[in-house]
Design a protein around this motif. Structure first.
Motif, PDB file in Angstrom:
ATOM      1  N   PHE A  11       0.850  -1.177   0.000  1.00 36.54           N
ATOM      2  CA  PHE A  11       0.000   0.000   0.000  1.00 36.54           C
ATOM      3  C   PHE A  11       0.888   1.231   0.000  1.00 36.54           C
ATOM      4  O   PHE A  11       2.078   1.146   0.308  1.00 36.54           O
ATOM      5  CB  PHE A  11      -0.916   0.014   1.233  1.00 36.54           C
ATOM      6  N   GLN A  71       0.841   5.754   0.764  1.00 37.26           N
ATOM      7  CA  GLN A  71       0.126   6.914   1.282  1.00 37.26           C
ATOM      8  C   GLN A  71       0.909   8.176   0.977  1.00 37.26           C
ATOM      9  O   GLN A  71       2.041   8.342   1.423  1.00 37.26           O
ATOM     10  CB  GLN A  71      -0.105   6.787   2.790  1.00 37.26           C
ATOM     11  N   ARG A  77      -4.417   6.103   2.613  1.00 36.89           N
ATOM     12  CA  ARG A  77      -3.578   4.986   2.210  1.00 36.89           C
ATOM     13  C   ARG A  77      -4.317   4.151   1.163  1.00 36.89           C
ATOM     14  O   ARG A  77      -5.481   3.788   1.359  1.00 36.89           O
ATOM     15  CB  ARG A  77      -3.224   4.138   3.425  1.00 36.89           C
ATOM     16  N   GLU A  78      -3.659   3.851   0.056  1.00 38.62           N
ATOM     17  CA  GLU A  78      -4.311   3.171  -1.046  1.00 38.62           C
ATOM     18  C   GLU A  78      -3.602   1.870  -1.412  1.00 38.62           C
ATOM     19  O   GLU A  78      -2.387   1.723  -1.256  1.00 38.62           O
ATOM     20  CB  GLU A  78      -4.390   4.073  -2.283  1.00 38.62           C
ATOM     21  N   PHE A  79      -4.383   0.959  -1.934  1.00 41.53           N
ATOM     22  CA  PHE A  79      -3.889  -0.336  -2.368  1.00 41.53           C
ATOM     23  C   PHE A  79      -3.021  -0.194  -3.606  1.00 41.53           C
ATOM     24  O   PHE A  79      -3.333   0.577  -4.511  1.00 41.53           O
ATOM     25  CB  PHE A  79      -5.082  -1.256  -2.666  1.00 41.53           C
ATOM     26  N   TYR A  88       4.104   0.898   2.221  1.00 43.27           N
ATOM     27  CA  TYR A  88       3.982  -0.049   3.316  1.00 43.27           C
ATOM     28  C   TYR A  88       3.747  -1.452   2.775  1.00 43.27           C
ATOM     29  O   TYR A  88       2.949  -1.631   1.854  1.00 43.27           O
ATOM     30  CB  TYR A  88       2.800   0.299   4.222  1.00 43.27           C
ATOM     31  N   ALA A 121       2.342  -5.309   3.892  1.00 48.56           N
ATOM     32  CA  ALA A 121       1.388  -5.820   4.856  1.00 48.56           C
ATOM     33  C   ALA A 121       1.078  -7.279   4.557  1.00 48.56           C
ATOM     34  O   ALA A 121       1.207  -7.729   3.418  1.00 48.56           O
ATOM     35  CB  ALA A 121       0.096  -4.992   4.823  1.00 48.56           C
ATOM     36  N   SER A 140      -1.689 -10.607   5.029  1.00 49.90           N
ATOM     37  CA  SER A 140      -3.073 -11.003   5.211  1.00 49.90           C
ATOM     38  C   SER A 140      -3.205 -12.512   5.090  1.00 49.90           C
ATOM     39  O   SER A 140      -2.416 -13.159   4.392  1.00 49.90           O
ATOM     40  CB  SER A 140      -3.967 -10.318   4.170  1.00 49.90           C
ATOM     41  N   ARG A 154      -8.268  -4.709   0.731  1.00 51.53           N
ATOM     42  CA  ARG A 154      -8.801  -3.892   1.812  1.00 51.53           C
ATOM     43  C   ARG A 154      -7.796  -3.797   2.953  1.00 51.53           C
ATOM     44  O   ARG A 154      -7.274  -4.805   3.416  1.00 51.53           O
ATOM     45  CB  ARG A 154     -10.108  -4.480   2.341  1.00 51.53           C
ATOM     46  N   LYS A 155      -7.558  -2.592   3.410  1.00 49.77           N
ATOM     47  CA  LYS A 155      -6.619  -2.380   4.504  1.00 49.77           C
ATOM     48  C   LYS A 155      -6.989  -3.171   5.741  1.00 49.77           C
ATOM     49  O   LYS A 155      -6.110  -3.695   6.438  1.00 49.77           O
ATOM     50  CB  LYS A 155      -6.535  -0.878   4.847  1.00 49.77           C
ATOM     51  N   TRP A 200       1.660  -4.910   9.562  1.00 49.52           N
ATOM     52  CA  TRP A 200       2.153  -3.822   8.715  1.00 49.52           C
ATOM     53  C   TRP A 200       3.588  -3.487   9.040  1.00 49.52           C
ATOM     54  O   TRP A 200       4.006  -3.564  10.201  1.00 49.52           O
ATOM     55  CB  TRP A 200       1.303  -2.564   8.904  1.00 49.52           C
TER      56      TRP A 200
END
Length: 122
Positions: free
Chosen positions: A37, A39, A45-47, A95, A97, A99, A105-106, A112
């Motif tokens: 992501f 920012q 903050r965007e994907f 960043y 991250a 999952s 989706r954040k 992170w």
């Protein structure tokens, strides 16, 4: 469940390339989907991109499609973001991250990194 540390950011000129790295701690790295992501100042903050646990499936944001690639080396507990043809609009803190499933989706990413600054000048 995993500690993530990004590196590789810096200041470059438009049209240049950068490769970001995200090193993960622990031995469960291969079970996570990994995403990037970004920012920019004053923005949400965007994907950017996500890669499946096996590395066989990837999804990119339209803004970076065709310019960025993502890869992972599970043996090294590391995911990479190769950024080519960089534009000033790519300037942001990036960043990584983790999952448990593929997502953009954040809220679906439970771990992170601290972020690394990428600045692209004209």
């Amino acid at each position: 469940q995993v500690l993530l540390v990004e590196s590789g950011g810096g200041l470059v000129q438009a049209g240049s390339s950068l490769r970001l790295s995200c090193a993960a701690s622990g031995r469960t790295f291969s079970s996570y989907a990994m995403g990037w992501f970004r920012q920019a100042p004053g923005k949400e903050r965007e994907f950017v991109v996500v890669i499946s646990w096996s590395g066989g499936t990837t999804y990119f944001a339209d803004s970076v499609k065709g310019r960025f690639t993502i890869s992972r080396d599970n043996a090294k507990n590391t995911v990479y973001l190769q950024m080519n043809s960089l534009k000033p609009e790519d300037t942001a803190v990036y960043y990584c991250a983790a999952s448990s499933r593929l997502s953009n989706r954040k809220a679906d990413f439970g771990s992170w990194g601290q972020g690394t600054q990428v600045t692209v000048s004209s």
